[in-house]
Design a protein around this motif. Sequence first.
Motif, short mmCIF file in Angstrom:
data_model
loop_
_atom_site.label_atom_id
_atom_site.label_comp_id
_atom_site.label_asym_id
_atom_site.label_seq_id
_atom_site.Cartn_x
_atom_site.Cartn_y
_atom_site.Cartn_z
N TYR A 234 0.48 -0.90 -0.17
CA TYR A 234 -0.47 -0.29 0.26
C TYR A 234 1.03 1.33 -0.01
N ASP A 235 1.62 1.14 0.87
CA ASP A 235 2.67 2.74 0.86
C ASP A 235 3.89 3.20 -0.62
N ARG B 36 0.38 3.75 -2.65
CA ARG B 36 0.38 5.16 -2.47
C ARG B 36 1.53 6.55 -2.62
N ASP C 3 0.89 9.70 -4.84
CA ASP C 3 1.08 11.14 -4.77
C ASP C 3 2.28 11.83 -5.30
N CYS D 23 -8.20 8.22 -2.75
CA CYS D 23 -7.71 6.95 -3.01
C CYS D 23 -8.14 6.38 -2.16
N TYR E 169 -8.97 3.19 1.14
CA TYR E 169 -8.41 1.58 1.28
C TYR E 169 -9.19 1.04 2.25
#
Length: 402
Positions: free
Chosen positions: A137-138, A141, A145, A154, A156
């Motif tokens: 996820y990091d 995202r 970004d 976004c 979640y």
Amino acid sequence: MQNRHSGRKRVLLLLETSSAYGRGLLAGIVKYMRVHDQWAVFIEERGLLEEPPKWISRWDGDGIVSRVSDEAFATNVAGSGIPVVDLTDRADHSPFPRVRSDDRKIGSIGAEHYLSRGYRHFGFCGFANEDWSCRRYDGFRTTIDAALGGVISCGYYDSPYSRRTRLPWDTDQENIAKWVDGLPKPVAIMACNDRRGKDVIDACSAVGLSVPEQVSVLGVDNNGQMCNLCTPPLSSVSPNAESVGYRGAEMLADLMNGSPPPAETELIDPVGIETRQSSDAVAVADPSLVAALAFIRENACKGVSVDDVVRSVGLSRSTLERQCRRFLNRSPQAQIRHEQVGRIKELLRTTDLAVAEIAIRCGFEHPEYMHVVFKRVTGVTPGTFRERSQSNEHVFDDDLGD
């Protein structure tokens, strides 16, 4: 216990054989062994979340390759002095030298896949408190970004992963369906793995959302069986599990020969994305065009014409032509061909059907014409595509045209 294999190191493999990723790791270790032929290997078939065997503290071998994240296992084995290489991705830290997939890179290429298709609304469906899911996820995202200046949508969703805390299946599906239904459309959702990707596709079906026209879905692991159980088939990031296994075997051999352990975790890049129907789309906000594309996807292999599409959605032919070229950079007729060729690829990859039978199933009256169309679009013949995709090569649609 005496070493009955003269000159060979006794190596224990604690890898789950219940997952496609675990089997990929094992394939990489086997490839290493074929080259070096210096090990006598012991393996216990297991699942990822199973407890380690009770006899592990008494084992008198030379090395271990492990996917066990149990703290008691780590304590017992660390105290034994036996070299261990950890291939686990469930925790951020390990007391052992470590090789694993680069989860942030996996998330990042998922984001790039969607950004290149014009999406501006995104979602990620993961598992709660699982480091590998959080890292993916990091990466997803952060890449979005950076590309869009941080001003994005976004969503979640996550829920527990382990059997002890997992939600009942129907409850989880209801929650995912509510979450997806509430996201702005069109939306591009990355799932942390293929199982989660199937959860999202099933939830979309439950609330009448069209995949990929309204909700584009991408998984991770490229588990062919799981991906093709989905309707439509699930696109997926392919980690390089085989390289993780091979590098882990190399690292263990170095440790058993007295080399010092590496200071940092070694990360292995993913191979790429296998694009199937679930994400084979671009961001389209026009409801009439969404309906037209859904009609084409459902009927392209039934011999439909552009006139059939026009009648089904109430658009003029000129409007449909203009909208297709604007959003897809292809004509409506080319979109029909695109869907047909995608289905041909799927059948060539996953079945042993004769080319003549595939032609009939994909809406071609004559196999010879299907052959011409397929080669024009992909650059290779159906036979060559089948040979490559069913071999051990990694073959992705992007490598073979549109």
